[in-house]
Enzyme design. Structure first.
Site, PDB file in Angstrom:
ATOM      1  N   THR A   1       0.818  -1.220   0.000  1.00 33.88           N
ATOM      2  CA  THR A   1       0.000   0.000   0.000  1.00 33.88           C
ATOM      3  C   THR A   1       0.851   1.271   0.000  1.00 33.88           C
ATOM      4  O   THR A   1       1.897   1.329   0.654  1.00 33.88           O
ATOM      5  CB  THR A   1      -0.903  -0.009   1.248  1.00 33.88           C
ATOM      6  OG1 THR A   1      -1.642  -1.224   1.232  1.00 33.88           O
ATOM      7  CG2 THR A   1      -1.858   1.169   1.264  1.00 33.88           C
TER       8      THR A   1
ATOM      9  N   GLY B   1       2.620  -2.888   8.113  1.00 33.27           N
ATOM     10  CA  GLY B   1       2.907  -3.204   9.513  1.00 33.27           C
ATOM     11  C   GLY B   1       4.331  -3.728   9.639  1.00 33.27           C
ATOM     12  O   GLY B   1       4.801  -4.488   8.785  1.00 33.27           O
TER      13      GLY B   1
ATOM     14  N   GLU C   1      -6.153  -5.977   4.288  1.00 35.96           N
ATOM     15  CA  GLU C   1      -6.324  -7.122   3.365  1.00 35.96           C
ATOM     16  C   GLU C   1      -7.473  -6.886   2.402  1.00 35.96           C
ATOM     17  O   GLU C   1      -8.110  -7.844   1.941  1.00 35.96           O
ATOM     18  CB  GLU C   1      -6.527  -8.433   4.122  1.00 35.96           C
ATOM     19  CG  GLU C   1      -5.273  -9.034   4.664  1.00 35.96           C
ATOM     20  CD  GLU C   1      -4.130  -9.124   3.679  1.00 35.96           C
ATOM     21  OE1 GLU C   1      -4.401  -9.257   2.464  1.00 35.96           O
ATOM     22  OE2 GLU C   1      -2.980  -9.024   4.107  1.00 35.96           O
TER      23      GLU C   1
END
Ligand SMILES: CCCCC/C=C\C/C=C\C/C=C\CCC(=O)SCCNC(=O)CCNC(=O)[C@H](O)C(C)(C)COP(=O)(O)OP(=O)(O)OC[C@H]1O[C@@H](n2cnc3c(N)ncnc32)[C@H](O)[C@@H]1OP(=O)(O)O
Ligand SMILES: Cc1cc2nc3c(=O)[nH]c(=O)nc-3n(C[C@H](O)[C@H](O)[C@H](O)COP(=O)(O)OP(=O)(O)OC[C@H]3O[C@@H](n4cnc5c(N)ncnc54)[C@H](O)[C@@H]3O)c2cc1C
Length: 609
Positions: free
Chosen positions: A83, A122, A369
């Site tokens: 992303t 993350g 997701e």
């Protein structure tokens, strides 16, 4: 804890977990359980669930041999950096470039705009030494679209970012603790070079001469890591839903309001039909999501084995099922946790109820997701394709097999005559099949009225999402029924699960009555028979409700809820928790002399005047 303390404490827990995994040692399944009990998002999630699988799925044998031993021993720590600030859903719209330089046999990674900065991954912000980076591959001036690359981000000696890399944490997220234990990060490349062999080359290659060689496998395999994680998210939805329901059910049995006769004890709130009508469908959902999660795991394993044998036939269905069920179960679970908070009245709003933290940590599952609406639109595309092929001689298979009976399902009328008929699995199933098919066919008919299919699709987005949800609900109901038909251990358990299965199905009918009536899948009389049956099922579940949540086997420590305590000793413990609050360290609060006293003294002075 402050953010820094929370982050550091999560590092401590993660490293301790890793130590236990190695020392005991723990199997893969046991290690997953350990993550479950660690109960905090952290860099290990991305390392094990995305970085390693991305290399396994997209790397060549040589790449796997080089990188997996390092990753498996955690000598490198990786994350999944797809992303960007400007694009998350639209993966094909990513802007980071990886330009091949034949002179040096390297790729030059670059972030040409601010929106091309990686944003959200993350583990990226502070921990990862490496990442799988998704970037547009450019060779000889030609853009070949998005591909994956293994990139070292930080110096292995002092953890400083390598020259050409700007990296950091994106800041505080929703909630107090919740997802703030994770270092979601940003990353910019300034003409950063990596060797050619760090492009993940199982799916396509760049040769030494700079020639791009696509392989004959579908390019969608690049999305395989997401498919795998979406599948696990469905089972996790069951865990989170069960947790909230366990708290709300136990507390509803403890809490009493109204109904005292002649000074006797008041009514347990769990006995109110309104409470049951909100709570028991969530209890049923926790079980339903568990069973559909088990089935999805099977489907995923099956498709993985087929892919290994170069059989790609079931990939579209696996994508549609993982995307749709991830979307449906996480949306229902987020809403369900919030409903459980309300079911606990005012005390549900206390931090020590465990529900605010659970909600805050869970709710991003609706977005990560894949945004839940975007994912249902993928299901809708799959359904429209399937409907368009009906009558072509190609029989729909798997979860769309019911569409093969389109002729019957489009014209059949439900034969429900009495409330008990709603306990007939075939009748329930046919009702859901008729509704799902009719909604899909109606969308397809409406689409065909547009000259331009894409324009029609964007005009009908809302209807398409509803059709996709109807299809997903059918899958969950049907897998619950299949589970009941199989062997279930434990005396009397099957009957309890049957009750929950029908509560799940009939409550969906109640909730989506507009769909069922407008598609003529049932009549209004049949709908009221369903409601009647639902009330009777609630009465049957009521005596076993607490046992059905005890069966989840959550410890008090794991639940972290004063309201959901196993012993039901709620009120004294609420006091204990309140007294622990730092505000109660002193009787007179800090700030009294500074603000309260001058205020009330001034008031007294003016009152005397
Ligand atoms: C108790 C413990 C709890 C632990 C928690 C558990 C797990 C959590 C662990 C980690 C998660 C934490 C963080 C999350 C990490 C992330 O969020 S990673 C980033 C995720 N990003 C996304 O999901 C982006 C969403 N977007 C997409 O997936 C795609 O871009 C798209 C929306 C699907 C569209 O893709 P595009 O290339 O434009 O495709 P198009 O619509 O043109 O379709 C082309 C055809 O490809 C098919 N397809 C699309 N995706 C897949 C796929 N994944 N697999 C197979 N096929 C796919 C699509 O259906 C089209 O097929 P046609 O036949 O051509 O129609
Ligand atoms: C906690 C968390 C952890 C994350 N971890 C990672 C990670 O480790 N690695 C990583 O790469 N990414 C990660 N992400 C990013 C995540 O995958 C994306 O945020 C997600 O895919 C959604 O994309 P977006 O943010 O671009 O949303 P957008 O697409 O901008 O969505 C905004 C709105 O637009 C709507 N929308 C968008 N497209 C359409 C369409 N075609 N039709 C109709 N409506 C549309 C959506 O429904 C939504 O309502 C994480 C995100 C979060 C919140």
């Amino acid at each position: 804890m402050t953010r820094k303390e929370l982050f550091k404490n999560t590092l401590r827990k993660s490293v301790h977990a890793w130590k236990l995994i190695n020392e005991l040692p723990l199997s893969d399944d046991e290690s997953l359980m350990l993550r479950h009990f660690m109960d905090q998002p952290g860099f290990l999630d991305l390392h094990w669930r995305m970085f390693v699988p991305a290399i396994k799925g997209q790397g060549t044998e040589e790449q796997k041999q080089k990188w997996l031993p390092l990753a498996n021993k955690m000598q490198i720590i990786g994350c999944y950096a797809q992303t960007e600030l400007g694009h998350g859903s639209n993966v094909q719209g990513l802007e980071t470039t990886a330009t091949f330089d034949p002179q040096t046999d390297q790729f030059i990674l670059h972030s040409p705009t601010q929106t091309s900065s990686k944003w959200w991954p993350g583990g990226l912000g502070k921990v990862s030494t490496h990442a799988v980076i998704y970037a547009r591959l450019i060779t000889d001036g030609k853009d070949h679209g998005v591909h994956g690359f293994i990139v070292q981000l930080r110096n292995m000696d002092d953890h400083s970012p390598l020259p050409g890399i700007t990296i950091g944490d994106i800041g505080v997220k929703f909630g107090n603790g919740a997802y703030n234990s994770m270092d979601n990060g940003f990353l910019m490349f300034d003409k950063f070079c990596i060797p050619r062999d760090q492009m993940l080359m199982r799916l396509s290659k760049v040769t030494r001469e700079g020639k791009y060689v696509p392989s004959d496998v579908p390019r969608q395999l690049m999305y395989g890591t997401m498919v795998s994680v979406r599948q696990t998210i469905v089972s996790n939805a069951s865990i989170a839903m069960a947790r909230a329901v366990c708290i709300a059910t136990r507390y509803s049995a403890v809490r009493r309001q109204f109904g005292s006769q002649n000074g006797g004890i008041e009514t347990q709130v769990i006995d109110y039909k309104t409470q049951q009508n909100r709570l028991f469908p969530l209890l049923a959902s926790a079980y339903a999501f568990r069973f559909v999660g088990e089935w999805l795991k099977w489907l995923y394993t099956d498709v993985t084995q087929r892919l290994e044998a170069s059989d790609f036939a079931t990939l579209p269905e696996a994508h549609a099922c993982t995307a749709g069920l991830k979307s449906m179960t996480t949306s229902a679970t987020s809403d369900g946790i919030e409903e459980c908070r309300k079911l606990c009245g005012g005390h549900g709003y206390l931090w020590c109820s465990g529900l605010p933290e659970l909600f805050a940590v869970y709710v991003p599952a609706c977005t990560y997701e894949g945004d839940n609406v975007v994912l249902q639109l993928q299901v809708a595309r799959f359904l429209m394709k399937t409907v368009s092929q009906l009558g072509s001689g190609k029989a729909p298979a798997g979860t769309t097999a019911y569409m093969g009976r389109a002729k019957h399902l489009l014209q059949c009328r439900s034969s429900i005559r009495k409330a008990e008929d709603w306990l007939n699995p075939a009748m329930v199933l046919e009702t859901f099949e008729a509704r799902a098919l009719r909604m899909a066919v109606s969308c397809a008919n409406n689409l065909s009225k547009f000259e331009n299919q894409e324009q029609g699709f964007s005009e009908l987005l809302a209807d398409l999402v509803e059709a996709a949800i109807a299809h997903c609900q059918l899958i969950v109901v049907s897998k619950f029924i299949v589970k009941l038909e199989g062997e279930i251990k434990g005396k009397g358990v099957k009957n309890q699960l049957k009750n929950l299965c029908y509560i799940y199905a009939l409550h969906l009918i109640h909730k989506h009555l507009g769909d069922f009536l407008s598609t003529n899948s049932i009549t209004s009389e049949q709908a009221s028979l369903a409601n009647h049956q639902l009330r009777s099922l609630y009465t049957q579940v009521r005596p076993n409700a607490v046992a059905l949540v005890d069966a989840f086997d959550y410890t008090d420590h794991y639940l972290g809820s004063v309201l959901g305590r196993y012993d039901g000793n709620v009120y004294p413990k609420l006091f204990e928790e309140a007294l622990k609050d730092p505000l109660n360290d002193t009787v007179v609060p800090d700030g009294y002399h500074e603000y309260i006293r001058p205020l009330i003294k001034q008031h007294l002075r003016s009152a005397r005047l």
